[in-house]
Motif scaffolding. Structure first.
Motif, PDB file in Angstrom:
ATOM      1  N   LEU A  13       0.810  -1.218   0.000  1.00 38.62           N
ATOM      2  CA  LEU A  13       0.000   0.000   0.000  1.00 38.62           C
ATOM      3  C   LEU A  13       0.843   1.267   0.000  1.00 38.62           C
ATOM      4  N   GLU A  55       1.501  -2.201   5.831  1.00 37.33           N
ATOM      5  CA  GLU A  55       1.504  -1.687   4.457  1.00 37.33           C
ATOM      6  C   GLU A  55       1.348  -2.818   3.439  1.00 37.33           C
ATOM      7  N   GLN A  57      -0.919  -5.621   2.217  1.00 38.46           N
ATOM      8  CA  GLN A  57      -2.292  -6.114   2.253  1.00 38.46           C
ATOM      9  C   GLN A  57      -2.362  -7.522   1.665  1.00 38.46           C
TER      10      GLN A  57
END
Length: 95
Positions: A13, A55, A57
């Motif tokens: 992310l 961060e 996913q």
């Protein structure tokens, strides 16, 4: 005990939308009594990684037979082998 090739996909992310490495995958052999047990353990390890690295996913996973499916044989030698129940480190898995 059987070896099952577990593949997991993540999305970073923190990476830019157009970064080709924004989505990435990792593979490992999971050794267990059944495909279901191997899938559950692989997901356990992958989801624990995503918790430690928010961060990253978790997008999904898949499991194949011990032959490795379409993975070229020369790549299989570098795939880690993790037994069901072993809390493998990030270094052992290689992600």
């Amino acid at each position: 005990m059987q070896h099952y090739l577990y593949a997991v996909w993540f999305r970073n992310l923190d990476a830019a939308e157009d970064d080709e490495d924004r989505e990435w995958m990792a593979c490992m052999f999971v050794t267990g009594e059944s495909a279901g047990e191997a899938q559950v353990w692989g997901d356990h390890l992958a989801l624990a990684y995503a918790v430690r690295r928010p961060e990253q996913q978790f997008l999904g996973s898949s499991l194949e037979s011990e032959t490795g499916g379409d993975v070229p044989p020369e790549h299989l030698a570098s795939v880690p082998v993790i037994a069901v129940g072993h809390e493998a480190t990030d270094e052992e898995i290689g992600w």
